[in-house]
Design an enzyme around this catalytic site. Structure first.
Site, PDB file in Angstrom:
ATOM      1  N   GLY A  13      41.535   9.013   0.551  1.00  0.00           N
ATOM      2  CA  GLY A  13      41.183   7.826   1.345  1.00  0.00           C
ATOM      3  C   GLY A  13      39.812   7.981   1.983  1.00  0.00           C
ATOM      4  O   GLY A  13      39.545   7.463   3.074  1.00  0.00           O
ATOM      5  N   LEU A  15      36.975   6.711   1.484  1.00  0.00           N
ATOM      6  CA  LEU A  15      36.084   5.563   1.683  1.00  0.00           C
ATOM      7  C   LEU A  15      36.632   4.599   2.739  1.00  0.00           C
ATOM      8  O   LEU A  15      36.073   3.539   2.968  1.00  0.00           O
ATOM      9  CB  LEU A  15      35.845   4.830   0.355  1.00  0.00           C
ATOM     10  N   GLY A  16      37.721   4.981   3.382  1.00  0.00           N
ATOM     11  CA  GLY A  16      38.313   4.131   4.414  1.00  0.00           C
ATOM     12  C   GLY A  16      37.663   4.344   5.774  1.00  0.00           C
ATOM     13  O   GLY A  16      36.663   5.059   5.905  1.00  0.00           O
ATOM     14  N   GLN A  17      38.265   3.727   6.795  1.00  0.00           N
ATOM     15  CA  GLN A  17      37.652   3.732   8.130  1.00  0.00           C
ATOM     16  C   GLN A  17      37.528   5.150   8.683  1.00  0.00           C
ATOM     17  O   GLN A  17      36.471   5.547   9.167  1.00  0.00           O
ATOM     18  CB  GLN A  17      38.480   2.860   9.091  1.00  0.00           C
ATOM     19  N   ASP A  39      39.165   8.650  -3.599  1.00  0.00           N
ATOM     20  CA  ASP A  39      39.680   7.342  -3.174  1.00  0.00           C
ATOM     21  C   ASP A  39      40.050   6.572  -4.440  1.00  0.00           C
ATOM     22  O   ASP A  39      39.659   6.969  -5.545  1.00  0.00           O
ATOM     23  CB  ASP A  39      38.615   6.573  -2.372  1.00  0.00           C
ATOM     24  N   ARG A  41      39.136   3.429  -4.574  1.00  0.00           N
ATOM     25  CA  ARG A  41      38.124   2.371  -4.613  1.00  0.00           C
ATOM     26  C   ARG A  41      36.895   2.823  -5.398  1.00  0.00           C
ATOM     27  O   ARG A  41      36.560   4.014  -5.373  1.00  0.00           O
ATOM     28  CB  ARG A  41      37.690   1.993  -3.190  1.00  0.00           C
ATOM     29  N   TYR A 146      55.467   0.330   8.487  1.00  0.00           N
ATOM     30  CA  TYR A 146      54.447   1.377   8.616  1.00  0.00           C
ATOM     31  C   TYR A 146      54.935   2.497   9.540  1.00  0.00           C
ATOM     32  O   TYR A 146      54.822   3.681   9.215  1.00  0.00           O
ATOM     33  CB  TYR A 146      53.178   0.726   9.167  1.00  0.00           C
ATOM     34  N   LYS A 150      55.628   6.555   8.822  1.00  0.00           N
ATOM     35  CA  LYS A 150      54.970   7.633   9.585  1.00  0.00           C
ATOM     36  C   LYS A 150      56.002   8.592  10.185  1.00  0.00           C
ATOM     37  O   LYS A 150      55.760   9.793  10.263  1.00  0.00           O
ATOM     38  CB  LYS A 150      54.054   7.048  10.664  1.00  0.00           C
TER      39      LYS A 150
HETATM   40  C1  AKB Z   1      47.384   0.013  12.725  1.00  0.00           C
HETATM   41  O1  AKB Z   1      47.064  -0.836  13.546  1.00  0.00           O
HETATM   42  O2  AKB Z   1      48.189  -0.171  11.814  1.00  0.00           O
HETATM   43  C2  AKB Z   1      46.751   1.382  12.834  1.00  0.00           C
HETATM   44  C3  AKB Z   1      47.595   2.335  13.618  1.00  0.00           C
HETATM   45  C4  AKB Z   1      47.897   2.069  15.031  1.00  0.00           C
HETATM   46  O3  AKB Z   1      48.015   3.338  13.104  1.00  0.00           O
HETATM   47  N1  AKB Z   1      45.468   1.284  13.441  1.00  0.00           N
END
Ligand code: AKB
Length: 320
Positions: A13, A15-17, A39, A41, A146, A150
């Site tokens: 990853g 090339l990501g933020q 990446d 991309r 998400y 995690k």
């Molecule tokens: C998101 O907003 O999904 C992320 C995070 C809080 O992990 N920036």
């Protein structure tokens, strides 16, 4: 085939933020050739593609990942490839494959080739039942897709550490604010977008309510934390090694808009919450980071004023 020398670093990853700035920081420290950016991309002009070795690589392709690790002589992986909260909610199966499946790819390669791994977590591991000032250790019942990936990631990482001795470490990143690479697909993106819109349009339609307070951090602090955690002696790290809370700045969307208005004359902001409000409401306002402070000396440097100054300086310089 085993690598002749396994001392190089691979960033997924890249090339990501976060990947963009972490790759640059690692190359500045260890030399450009020591850090292989990867990446899915294809961005031939991206600084991390131009500035050192780059491989097109998907974390879902375990065989290819293994091959690249051996060919490139990799000893450490910074695994940043992931789908963030707003995107994950739209494509939950893909989020599971990338966020959980991708981590398994990396951890399996680490087990086979004795790699060290950095695998980030997020404040999204907390759910609405967690205290609003979230402790390091409490029940983790996230309501977002998400967040669940995690939590699974932290548990997988601990299993690989306890069962196979894989040295894997992680931080529960707050919302990260930076100007070098765009944020994308997250709930905390409003805290980045507001700066771009302020300069381009003098106005921002913010997708969370004015009173929404979330843990946030300027990217320089996050990169420093990442490198400090990976530098820490393994013996100093305890049971939170797969997901340390780190505190940066906690502010409401209204406070951020006021700070932007203080620097951009005439700036206005409307608050028009969308579905991302729900995700934000399920997360804490701030986090307790005493474990990170005592185990590896974490201390943030940027407050809201310093962050806003750094964002506008960076964006103004980039536009010249
Ligand atoms: C998101 O907003 O999904 C992320 C995070 C809080 O992990 N920036």
């Amino acid at each position: 085939m085993e690598a002749a020398e396994s001392s190089r670093i691979l960033v997924t990853g890249a090339l990501g933020q976060i990947g963009t700035e972490l790759t640059e920081a690692l190359r500045a420290r260890f030399g450009a050739d020591a850090v292989v950016a990867t990446d899915v991309r294809d961005l031939p002009d991206h600084p991390c593609v131009v500035g050192g070795p780059y491989r097109h690589l998907s974390v879902i392709d375990a065989d290819e990942f293994d091959k690249v690790v051996v060919e490139e002589g990799i000893g450490t992986v910074y695994h940043l490839a992931a789908l963030l909260s707003a995107t994950a909610e739209k494509v939950p199966e893909l989020a599971e494959r990338i966020n959980v499946g991708g981590l398994v790819t990396v951890l399996e390669a680490a087990r086979k080739h004795s790699l060290r791994v950095y695998a980030p977590s997020s404040i999204a591991v907390f759910g609405p039942d967690a205290p609003k000032h979230a402790p390091q250790i409490c029940a983790l019942n996230p309501t977002t897709v998400y967040g669940r990936t995690k939590v699974t990631g932290e548990r997988l990482a601990m299993n690989y550490w306890k069962q196979y001795g894989v040295d894997v470490r992680g931080i529960r990143y707050p919302g990260l604010i930076s100007y070098k690479a765009p944020a994308g697909g997250g709930t905390t993106d409003y805290a980045v977008d507001i700066f771009h819109s302020a300069l381009a349009d003098g106005h921002y339609d913010c997708f969370v309510r004015a009173d929404t307070r979330l843990p946030m951090m300027y990217m320089d602090d996050a990169i420093r934390a990442t490198i400090a955690l990976m530098d820490a002696p393994a013996d100093d790290l305890g049971e939170s090694r797969a997901g340390y809370n780190i505190s940066g700045i906690s502010f409401t969307a209204a406070q951020l808009a006021d700070s932007v208005a203080a620097r951009v004359p005439g700036f206005t902001c409307d608050f028009v919450p969308d579905v991302r409000q729900e995700y934000a409401d399920s997360w804490p306002d701030s986090v307790d980071d005493s474990a990170a402070q005592s185990e590896w000396g974490w201390q943030a440097e940027f407050d809201l004023d310093a962050l806003c100054d750094a964002m506008f300086d960076g964006l103004n310089q980039a536009s010249r």
